[in-house]
Every structure is written in structure tokens, then in C-alpha cells.
Design a protein around this motif. Structure first.
Motif, PDB file in Angstrom:
ATOM      1  N   CYS A  86      67.099  27.340 134.816  1.00  0.00           N
ATOM      2  CA  CYS A  86      65.950  26.904 134.014  1.00  0.00           C
ATOM      3  C   CYS A  86      65.701  27.774 132.784  1.00  0.00           C
ATOM      4  CB  CYS A  86      64.691  26.878 134.881  1.00  0.00           C
ATOM      5  SG  CYS A  86      64.783  25.771 136.297  1.00  0.00           S
ATOM      6  N   PRO A  87      66.682  27.922 131.891  1.00  0.00           N
ATOM      7  CA  PRO A  87      66.452  28.688 130.662  1.00  0.00           C
ATOM      8  C   PRO A  87      65.673  27.854 129.641  1.00  0.00           C
ATOM      9  CG  PRO A  87      68.686  27.836 130.674  1.00  0.00           C
ATOM     10  CD  PRO A  87      68.079  27.421 131.984  1.00  0.00           C
ATOM     11  N   ILE A  88      64.457  28.259 129.328  1.00  0.00           N
ATOM     12  CA  ILE A  88      63.618  27.495 128.402  1.00  0.00           C
ATOM     13  C   ILE A  88      64.085  27.718 126.965  1.00  0.00           C
ATOM     14  CG2 ILE A  88      61.290  27.220 127.472  1.00  0.00           C
ATOM     15  CD1 ILE A  88      60.199  28.021 130.193  1.00  0.00           C
ATOM     16  N   ILE A  89      64.314  26.624 126.229  1.00  0.00           N
ATOM     17  CA  ILE A  89      64.672  26.732 124.816  1.00  0.00           C
ATOM     18  C   ILE A  89      63.587  26.142 123.919  1.00  0.00           C
ATOM     19  CG2 ILE A  89      67.155  26.774 125.258  1.00  0.00           C
ATOM     20  CD1 ILE A  89      67.258  23.827 124.418  1.00  0.00           C
ATOM     21  N   GLY A  90      62.572  25.519 124.494  1.00  0.00           N
ATOM     22  CA  GLY A  90      61.475  24.973 123.699  1.00  0.00           C
ATOM     23  C   GLY A  90      60.320  24.563 124.584  1.00  0.00           C
ATOM     24  N   MET A  91      59.104  24.612 124.015  1.00  0.00           N
ATOM     25  CA  MET A  91      57.898  24.281 124.776  1.00  0.00           C
ATOM     26  C   MET A  91      56.853  23.745 123.813  1.00  0.00           C
ATOM     27  SD  MET A  91      55.839  26.941 127.232  1.00  0.00           S
ATOM     28  CE  MET A  91      54.279  26.521 128.014  1.00  0.00           C
ATOM     29  N   SER A  92      56.121  22.725 124.237  1.00  0.00           N
ATOM     30  CA  SER A  92      55.119  22.104 123.360  1.00  0.00           C
ATOM     31  C   SER A  92      53.732  22.659 123.637  1.00  0.00           C
ATOM     32  CB  SER A  92      55.100  20.592 123.570  1.00  0.00           C
ATOM     33  OG  SER A  92      54.425  20.260 124.779  1.00  0.00           O
ATOM     34  N   ASP A  93      52.821  22.410 122.702  1.00  0.00           N
ATOM     35  CA  ASP A  93      51.402  22.612 122.959  1.00  0.00           C
ATOM     36  C   ASP A  93      50.889  21.447 123.810  1.00  0.00           C
ATOM     37  OD1 ASP A  93      51.207  24.957 121.451  1.00  0.00           O
ATOM     38  OD2 ASP A  93      50.915  23.823 119.589  1.00  0.00           O
ATOM     39  N   PRO A  94      49.805  21.638 124.565  1.00  0.00           N
ATOM     40  CA  PRO A  94      49.280  20.546 125.392  1.00  0.00           C
ATOM     41  C   PRO A  94      48.968  19.300 124.554  1.00  0.00           C
ATOM     42  CG  PRO A  94      48.248  22.614 126.005  1.00  0.00           C
ATOM     43  CD  PRO A  94      49.043  22.898 124.766  1.00  0.00           C
ATOM     44  N   GLY A  95      49.448  18.173 125.018  1.00  0.00           N
ATOM     45  CA  GLY A  95      49.173  16.897 124.381  1.00  0.00           C
ATOM     46  C   GLY A  95      49.988  16.602 123.142  1.00  0.00           C
ATOM     47  N   ASP A  96      50.806  17.536 122.692  1.00  0.00           N
ATOM     48  CA  ASP A  96      51.571  17.362 121.454  1.00  0.00           C
ATOM     49  C   ASP A  96      52.982  16.883 121.788  1.00  0.00           C
ATOM     50  OD1 ASP A  96      52.725  17.445 118.961  1.00  0.00           O
ATOM     51  OD2 ASP A  96      51.988  19.453 118.469  1.00  0.00           O
ATOM     52  N   PRO A  97      53.393  15.699 121.334  1.00  0.00           N
ATOM     53  CA  PRO A  97      54.738  15.208 121.630  1.00  0.00           C
ATOM     54  C   PRO A  97      55.808  15.819 120.739  1.00  0.00           C
ATOM     55  CG  PRO A  97      53.570  13.600 120.315  1.00  0.00           C
ATOM     56  CD  PRO A  97      52.580  14.703 120.609  1.00  0.00           C
ATOM     57  N   ARG A  98      55.412  16.713 119.848  1.00  0.00           N
ATOM     58  CA  ARG A  98      56.363  17.325 118.931  1.00  0.00           C
ATOM     59  C   ARG A  98      56.719  18.742 119.394  1.00  0.00           C
ATOM     60  NH1 ARG A  98      52.937  17.579 113.814  1.00  0.00           N
ATOM     61  NH2 ARG A  98      51.511  18.282 115.450  1.00  0.00           N
ATOM     62  N   ILE A  99      57.947  19.143 119.083  1.00  0.00           N
ATOM     63  CA  ILE A  99      58.366  20.534 119.253  1.00  0.00           C
ATOM     64  C   ILE A  99      59.144  20.878 117.986  1.00  0.00           C
ATOM     65  CG2 ILE A  99      59.534  22.233 120.714  1.00  0.00           C
ATOM     66  CD1 ILE A  99      59.331  20.339 123.047  1.00  0.00           C
ATOM     67  N   PRO A 100      58.440  21.263 116.913  1.00  0.00           N
ATOM     68  CA  PRO A 100      59.092  21.431 115.607  1.00  0.00           C
ATOM     69  C   PRO A 100      60.270  22.400 115.614  1.00  0.00           C
ATOM     70  CG  PRO A 100      56.707  21.421 115.358  1.00  0.00           C
ATOM     71  CD  PRO A 100      56.988  21.461 116.834  1.00  0.00           C
ATOM     72  N   SER A 101      60.255  23.391 116.493  1.00  0.00           N
ATOM     73  CA  SER A 101      61.361  24.348 116.525  1.00  0.00           C
ATOM     74  C   SER A 101      62.671  23.702 116.962  1.00  0.00           C
ATOM     75  CB  SER A 101      61.021  25.508 117.463  1.00  0.00           C
ATOM     76  OG  SER A 101      60.853  25.046 118.796  1.00  0.00           O
ATOM     77  N   LEU A 102      62.589  22.533 117.597  1.00  0.00           N
ATOM     78  CA  LEU A 102      63.784  21.831 118.066  1.00  0.00           C
ATOM     79  C   LEU A 102      64.175  20.656 117.180  1.00  0.00           C
ATOM     80  CD1 LEU A 102      63.163  21.754 121.925  1.00  0.00           C
ATOM     81  CD2 LEU A 102      64.300  23.513 120.554  1.00  0.00           C
ATOM     82  N   GLY A 103      63.278  20.238 116.296  1.00  0.00           N
ATOM     83  CA  GLY A 103      63.554  19.106 115.412  1.00  0.00           C
ATOM     84  C   GLY A 103      62.277  18.608 114.774  1.00  0.00           C
ATOM     85  N   LEU A 104      62.239  18.536 113.454  1.00  0.00           N
ATOM     86  CA  LEU A 104      60.986  18.206 112.770  1.00  0.00           C
ATOM     87  C   LEU A 104      60.534  16.776 113.041  1.00  0.00           C
ATOM     88  CD1 LEU A 104      61.484  19.998 109.326  1.00  0.00           C
ATOM     89  CD2 LEU A 104      60.069  20.713 111.274  1.00  0.00           C
ATOM     90  N   ASP A 105      61.476  15.851 113.231  1.00  0.00           N
ATOM     91  CA  ASP A 105      61.087  14.453 113.466  1.00  0.00           C
ATOM     92  C   ASP A 105      61.109  14.092 114.943  1.00  0.00           C
ATOM     93  OD1 ASP A 105      63.838  14.427 113.927  1.00  0.00           O
ATOM     94  OD2 ASP A 105      64.036  12.353 113.228  1.00  0.00           O
ATOM     95  N   LEU A 106      61.260  15.074 115.804  1.00  0.00           N
ATOM     96  CA  LEU A 106      61.426  14.831 117.239  1.00  0.00           C
ATOM     97  C   LEU A 106      60.129  14.320 117.863  1.00  0.00           C
ATOM     98  CD1 LEU A 106      63.240  17.274 119.634  1.00  0.00           C
ATOM     99  CD2 LEU A 106      61.033  16.355 120.271  1.00  0.00           C
TER     100      LEU A 106
END
Length: 257
Positions: A53-73
């Protein structure tokens, strides 16, 4: 547009298929979405179990975006297939999860072994599930994860058959990529880690193993799904095994050497 973004837009539009070998060079990730009330315990579970379980990204609560992994994701739409869990049971396998989305959900993206396969192929090591155009075989084991809160259960492993000399080289190559599971956790002797029949994976598809090959097992990011089932977690969303989130991160940037 980056190949990773092109792939995500295709899945957003309803395309389906294994993501193995898609958008070469770009990091793929496993997905776990949980209510904020359980996010801290799961985060701790990942810290205690860094191989699966190596975490490479995590969102804020309720936010479907993870900008560090992709701006349009958009985490709700950009994977070929999801699994929705209720009380540890899979209740739906939709192509998007808009109707299940809530303001308290936190998304975790966990490193995927598809990323180190690129380095293996660059060294001319065979990747059988890509050769056969099937999903990578994955197995629940008798290797217990370190528990955190309600999260406890067996490690899941993915398997690639290799000749012994290639298995040694695979250990050397994948050790450079701890963010996507790193070196194998087991070589050969599947019964010793609780796998009764190598031809009957718990997830994914069986692949052919030649007489001069041994099965090589890596910790797998599907582990949280076995834990969600074992812990009977009230609500969760994950990716379907074998179909990942393709990010804009580069595989080469994950290498530690």
C-alpha cells in the motif's frame, strides 16, 4: 495532450479494458475511496504496510481532483471500472461513480506494479499477462497485514512467471521502485504463502507457466480490497482489479537509483 490524459478521457467516455501497457512511461495507481471518518485509520494502515500500500496521491475530503497526479483528473470517472462496497460486499461495478459521490469521501491512490513492468520489459524480461492480453493474476495469501483500526486482513500478491535467472534480475530491477511495491515478497512455492492452486487466481486471469519458470510474487495494491471485505467496511469505492488510474507522473521519476 499527454498520452495519460488521452487514456483518462477515453475511460471517462466509457472505454473499457485492461490498463496494462497503456500510456507507456506513465505511473498507474490503485484506488481506494473511503469516508473521512475512516481515512485516518486507512492512512495508518498504509503506513504500516508500505509494500502492498504505497500511497502516491491523496485527495481532500469531497474533492474528486488530485492535481499532483493530473490537472484534468476526475477520480469519479477516469478509471475503466469501479467496485462499490457495502458492509464488505461488492454491490456494484459501474463505469463511473458520480451517483455514489459524497462530500465526505477521501481518495487514496496507491502505487501499481504496472509501473515497474516497463523497466522489466526494457531489460527484455517477459511479462506473461501482457503477452497473453489478459489481466495480471492476483492471489490472496496467508501473509497477514499489520492492522490499523478496523483495517486488517491478508496481503494480496500479483504474479509473473520467470526463469530463475530472470527472477534474480527482476529483483534487482524492481528494488529500485519502492513507490510501486518494490522487490518481490516471495519466489516459487506458492503453497507456502497460502495459494492452493496457481491456476486459479482470486483476481485477474490465470497465465501459462513454462516448465523452466517459477512464479514470482509482488505485493499488490488490491490488498485493500481483501481488507475491506475482511473488515466488512460499511462503505468504500475501489478500482476493479486490473484496471487502474493512469496518472501524469512519470515512471522514471519513481526510481530511487
Amino acid at each position: 495532450m499527454l498520452p495519460s490524459a488521452v487514456a483518462r478521457r477515453g475511460y471517462r467516455a466509457g472505454k473499457y479494458g485492461s490498463t496494462a501497457g497503456v500510456a507507456p512511461g506513465f505511473v498507474q495507481g490503485n484506488l481506494v475511496i473511503l469516508p473521512q471518518s475512516q481515512a485516518a485509520d486507512f492512512h495508518r494502515f498504509c503506513q504500516l504496510n508500505p509494500k502492498p500500500c504505497p500511497i502516491i496521491g491523496m485527495s481532500d475530503p469531497g474533492d474528486p481532483r488530485i492535481p499532483s497526479l493530473g490537472l484534468d483528473l476526475d477520480i469519479r470517472t477516469d478509471i475503466p471500472q469501479y467496485v462499490v462496497w457495502k458492509d464488505g460486499e461488492a454491490i456494484d461495478r459501474p463505469a463511473e461513480v458520480m451517483k455514489y459521490w459524497r462530500d465526505d469521501l477521501v481518495s487514496f491512490v496507491i502505487g501499481c506494479s504496472y509501473s515497474f513492468e516497463e523497466a522489466m520489459m526494457a531489460d527484455d524480461l517477459p511479462i506473461r499477462h501482457i503477452e497473453q492480453d489478459v489481466l495480471v493474476p492476483m492471489y490472496r495469501t496467508n501473509i497477514a497485514c499489520q492492522p490499523a483500526g478496523p483495517f486488517a486482513g491478508p496481503m494480496v500478491v500479483s504474479m509473473r512467471p520467470l526463469k530463475p535467472r530472470d527472477a534474480i534480475r527482476a529483483v534487482q530491477i524492481t528494488s529500485r521502485f519502492p513507490a510501486v511495491h518494490g522487490a518481490p515478497v516471495h519466489l516459487g512455492l506458492p503453497h507456502s504463502i497460502g495459494i492452493a492452486d496457481i491456476n486459479k487466481p482470486d483476481y485477474g486471469d490465470a497465465v501459462h507457466i513454462n516448465d523452466d519458470e517459477i512464479p514470482v510474487f509482488w505485493a499488490c495494491g488490491v490488498t485493500p480490497q481483501s481488507v475491506i471485505a475482511a473488515a466488512r467496511v460499511p462503505f468504500a469505492i475501489t478500482h476493479a482489479p486490473g484496471v487502474m488510474l493512469i496518472t501524469d507522473l512519470k515512471n522514471k521519476h519513481l526510481a530511487v537509483l
